[in-house]
Design a protein around this motif. Structure first.
Motif, PDB file in Angstrom:
ATOM      1  N   ILE A 135       0.850  -1.195   0.000  1.00  7.34           N
ATOM      2  CA  ILE A 135       0.000   0.000   0.000  1.00  7.34           C
ATOM      3  C   ILE A 135       0.878   1.235   0.000  1.00  7.34           C
ATOM      4  O   ILE A 135       1.848   1.332   0.745  1.00  7.34           O
ATOM      5  CB  ILE A 135      -0.927   0.018   1.228  1.00  7.34           C
ATOM      6  CG1 ILE A 135      -1.878  -1.164   1.159  1.00  7.34           C
ATOM      7  CG2 ILE A 135      -1.686   1.320   1.327  1.00  7.34           C
ATOM      8  CD1 ILE A 135      -2.723  -1.331   2.398  1.00  7.34           C
ATOM      9  N   SER A 136       0.518   2.196  -0.849  1.00 10.67           N
ATOM     10  CA  SER A 136       1.243   3.456  -0.916  1.00 10.67           C
ATOM     11  C   SER A 136       0.325   4.586  -0.476  1.00 10.67           C
ATOM     12  O   SER A 136      -0.824   4.681  -0.918  1.00 10.67           O
ATOM     13  CB  SER A 136       1.716   3.709  -2.346  1.00 10.67           C
ATOM     14  OG  SER A 136       2.250   5.015  -2.447  1.00 10.67           O
ATOM     15  N   TYR A 137       0.837   5.425   0.397  1.00  6.93           N
ATOM     16  CA  TYR A 137       0.065   6.568   0.876  1.00  6.93           C
ATOM     17  C   TYR A 137       0.594   7.888   0.330  1.00  6.93           C
ATOM     18  O   TYR A 137       0.145   8.943   0.740  1.00  6.93           O
ATOM     19  CB  TYR A 137       0.089   6.618   2.407  1.00  6.93           C
ATOM     20  CG  TYR A 137      -0.582   5.435   3.049  1.00  6.93           C
ATOM     21  CD1 TYR A 137      -1.964   5.367   3.143  1.00  6.93           C
ATOM     22  CD2 TYR A 137       0.163   4.387   3.567  1.00  6.93           C
ATOM     23  CE1 TYR A 137      -2.587   4.281   3.736  1.00  6.93           C
ATOM     24  CE2 TYR A 137      -0.451   3.306   4.168  1.00  6.93           C
ATOM     25  CZ  TYR A 137      -1.819   3.253   4.248  1.00  6.93           C
ATOM     26  OH  TYR A 137      -2.431   2.187   4.838  1.00  6.93           O
ATOM     27  N   ASP A 138       1.557   7.841  -0.583  1.00 10.19           N
ATOM     28  CA  ASP A 138       2.218   9.039  -1.100  1.00 10.19           C
ATOM     29  C   ASP A 138       2.722   9.867   0.079  1.00 10.19           C
ATOM     30  O   ASP A 138       3.457   9.352   0.897  1.00 10.19           O
ATOM     31  CB  ASP A 138       1.286   9.838  -2.010  1.00 10.19           C
ATOM     32  CG  ASP A 138       0.961   9.078  -3.288  1.00 10.19           C
ATOM     33  OD1 ASP A 138       1.863   8.406  -3.817  1.00 10.19           O
ATOM     34  OD2 ASP A 138      -0.194   9.156  -3.742  1.00 10.19           O
ATOM     35  N   THR A 139       2.311  11.118   0.200  1.00 11.38           N
ATOM     36  CA  THR A 139       2.773  11.963   1.305  1.00 11.38           C
ATOM     37  C   THR A 139       1.822  11.929   2.500  1.00 11.38           C
ATOM     38  O   THR A 139       2.106  12.518   3.535  1.00 11.38           O
ATOM     39  CB  THR A 139       2.934  13.417   0.847  1.00 11.38           C
ATOM     40  OG1 THR A 139       1.669  13.900   0.386  1.00 11.38           O
ATOM     41  CG2 THR A 139       3.970  13.530  -0.257  1.00 11.38           C
ATOM     42  N   ALA A 140       0.672  11.276   2.359  1.00 15.84           N
ATOM     43  CA  ALA A 140      -0.301  11.190   3.459  1.00 15.84           C
ATOM     44  C   ALA A 140       0.250  10.306   4.568  1.00 15.84           C
ATOM     45  O   ALA A 140       1.078   9.426   4.335  1.00 15.84           O
ATOM     46  CB  ALA A 140      -1.621  10.645   2.942  1.00 15.84           C
ATOM     47  N   ARG A 141      -0.230  10.546   5.791  1.00 15.78           N
ATOM     48  CA  ARG A 141       0.254   9.807   6.952  1.00 15.78           C
ATOM     49  C   ARG A 141      -0.853   8.923   7.515  1.00 15.78           C
ATOM     50  O   ARG A 141      -1.831   9.422   8.051  1.00 15.78           O
ATOM     51  CB  ARG A 141       0.758  10.792   8.000  1.00 15.78           C
ATOM     52  CG  ARG A 141       1.898  11.615   7.466  1.00 15.78           C
ATOM     53  CD  ARG A 141       2.377  12.743   8.327  1.00 15.78           C
ATOM     54  NE  ARG A 141       1.648  12.968   9.552  1.00 15.78           N
ATOM     55  CZ  ARG A 141       2.157  13.602  10.583  1.00 15.78           C
ATOM     56  NH1 ARG A 141       3.377  14.064  10.535  1.00 15.78           N
ATOM     57  NH2 ARG A 141       1.437  13.789  11.657  1.00 15.78           N
ATOM     58  N   THR A 180      -5.775  14.181   9.339  1.00 14.14           N
ATOM     59  CA  THR A 180      -6.079  14.403   7.934  1.00 14.14           C
ATOM     60  C   THR A 180      -4.916  13.867   7.110  1.00 14.14           C
ATOM     61  O   THR A 180      -3.860  13.557   7.671  1.00 14.14           O
ATOM     62  CB  THR A 180      -6.259  15.909   7.635  1.00 14.14           C
ATOM     63  OG1 THR A 180      -4.997  16.564   7.823  1.00 14.14           O
ATOM     64  CG2 THR A 180      -7.324  16.537   8.526  1.00 14.14           C
ATOM     65  N   PRO A 181      -5.066  13.777   5.807  1.00 14.49           N
ATOM     66  CA  PRO A 181      -3.934  13.326   4.997  1.00 14.49           C
ATOM     67  C   PRO A 181      -2.720  14.250   5.107  1.00 14.49           C
ATOM     68  O   PRO A 181      -1.596  13.827   4.860  1.00 14.49           O
ATOM     69  CB  PRO A 181      -4.497  13.339   3.571  1.00 14.49           C
ATOM     70  CG  PRO A 181      -5.958  13.140   3.756  1.00 14.49           C
ATOM     71  CD  PRO A 181      -6.290  13.883   5.027  1.00 14.49           C
ATOM     72  N   TRP A 182      -2.908  15.495   5.490  1.00 17.50           N
ATOM     73  CA  TRP A 182      -1.801  16.463   5.525  1.00 17.50           C
ATOM     74  C   TRP A 182      -1.366  16.863   6.930  1.00 17.50           C
ATOM     75  O   TRP A 182      -0.368  17.556   7.098  1.00 17.50           O
ATOM     76  CB  TRP A 182      -2.184  17.718   4.728  1.00 17.50           C
ATOM     77  CG  TRP A 182      -3.439  18.367   5.243  1.00 17.50           C
ATOM     78  CD1 TRP A 182      -3.533  19.308   6.224  1.00 17.50           C
ATOM     79  CD2 TRP A 182      -4.769  18.095   4.821  1.00 17.50           C
ATOM     80  NE1 TRP A 182      -4.850  19.636   6.444  1.00 17.50           N
ATOM     81  CE2 TRP A 182      -5.636  18.906   5.585  1.00 17.50           C
ATOM     82  CE3 TRP A 182      -5.336  17.252   3.867  1.00 17.50           C
ATOM     83  CZ2 TRP A 182      -7.020  18.903   5.427  1.00 17.50           C
ATOM     84  CZ3 TRP A 182      -6.708  17.247   3.725  1.00 17.50           C
ATOM     85  CH2 TRP A 182      -7.532  18.063   4.493  1.00 17.50           C
ATOM     86  N   ALA A 208     -14.111  21.968   6.005  1.00 16.02           N
ATOM     87  CA  ALA A 208     -15.127  22.104   4.954  1.00 16.02           C
ATOM     88  C   ALA A 208     -14.467  22.511   3.649  1.00 16.02           C
ATOM     89  O   ALA A 208     -13.617  23.389   3.606  1.00 16.02           O
ATOM     90  CB  ALA A 208     -16.181  23.128   5.367  1.00 16.02           C
ATOM     91  N   GLY A 209     -14.843  21.832   2.587  1.00 11.68           N
ATOM     92  CA  GLY A 209     -14.274  22.094   1.271  1.00 11.68           C
ATOM     93  C   GLY A 209     -13.014  21.293   0.986  1.00 11.68           C
ATOM     94  O   GLY A 209     -12.598  21.176  -0.158  1.00 11.68           O
ATOM     95  N   ARG A 210     -12.402  20.721   2.036  1.00 13.13           N
ATOM     96  CA  ARG A 210     -11.181  19.933   1.853  1.00 13.13           C
ATOM     97  C   ARG A 210     -11.430  18.431   1.983  1.00 13.13           C
ATOM     98  O   ARG A 210     -10.625  17.632   1.508  1.00 13.13           O
ATOM     99  CB  ARG A 210     -10.125  20.359   2.867  1.00 13.13           C
ATOM    100  CG  ARG A 210      -9.732  21.828   2.686  1.00 13.13           C
ATOM    101  CD  ARG A 210      -8.618  22.216   3.611  1.00 13.13           C
ATOM    102  NE  ARG A 210      -7.353  21.702   3.079  1.00 13.13           N
ATOM    103  CZ  ARG A 210      -6.199  21.808   3.711  1.00 13.13           C
ATOM    104  NH1 ARG A 210      -6.134  22.401   4.880  1.00 13.13           N
ATOM    105  NH2 ARG A 210      -5.090  21.324   3.181  1.00 13.13           N
ATOM    106  N   ILE A 211     -12.517  18.086   2.686  1.00 16.07           N
ATOM    107  CA  ILE A 211     -12.856  16.664   2.840  1.00 16.07           C
ATOM    108  C   ILE A 211     -14.325  16.458   2.514  1.00 16.07           C
ATOM    109  O   ILE A 211     -15.116  17.389   2.554  1.00 16.07           O
ATOM    110  CB  ILE A 211     -12.554  16.143   4.263  1.00 16.07           C
ATOM    111  CG1 ILE A 211     -13.461  16.814   5.304  1.00 16.07           C
ATOM    112  CG2 ILE A 211     -11.080  16.302   4.615  1.00 16.07           C
ATOM    113  CD1 ILE A 211     -13.446  16.154   6.671  1.00 16.07           C
TER     114      ILE A 211
END
Length: 118
Positions: free
Chosen positions: A6-12, A36-38, A56-59
């Motif tokens: 599994i790859s999460y890129d830059t997300a934690r 959050t991912p960031w 709001a607007g990001r998720i």
């Protein structure tokens, strides 16, 4: 059976949890957390709807981990998030962490507000 890493890129992702902690991307956080991912950090719990509202607007969906056992989210908490277009999925914290990680690996617009399992 074929296994795929599994790859999460830059997300934690959530890497683990215990009685009063969560491990996210190598960082240990104690108590309730908003992830959050960031970013990941402490959260004021169910009385703190402002922190998730800021997403709001990001998720699209907030997974709400209620601790060891599943419980209902306060109606005001759920209504405030749904009013700004954020869906709320309530489950126990272990299930919320697993679900968050799976959808995070798919690049979904999600966040996790989680209470400790202790």
């Amino acid at each position: 059976m074929r296994l795929t890493e599994i790859s999460y890129d830059t997300a934690r992702p959530v890497e683990g949890y215990g009685r009063d902690f969560f491990r996210i991307g190598g960082q240990v956080l104690h108590g309730a957390c908003l992830i959050t991912p960031w970013d990941a950090g402490p959260w004021g719990g169910l009385e703190d709807v402002l922190a998730p509202l800021a997403l709001a607007g990001r998720i699209d969906v907030l997974f709400l981990g209620m601790g060891k056992e599943i419980a209902h989210a306060p109606a005001e908490f759920r209504a405030a998030l749904e009013e700004v277009g954020i869906g709320v999925e309530v489950m126990n914290s272990p299930a919320a962490c697993r679900t968050y990680n799976v959808l995070l690996s798919e690049g979904r617009r999600i966040a996790l507000a989680v209470l400790p399992v202790g």
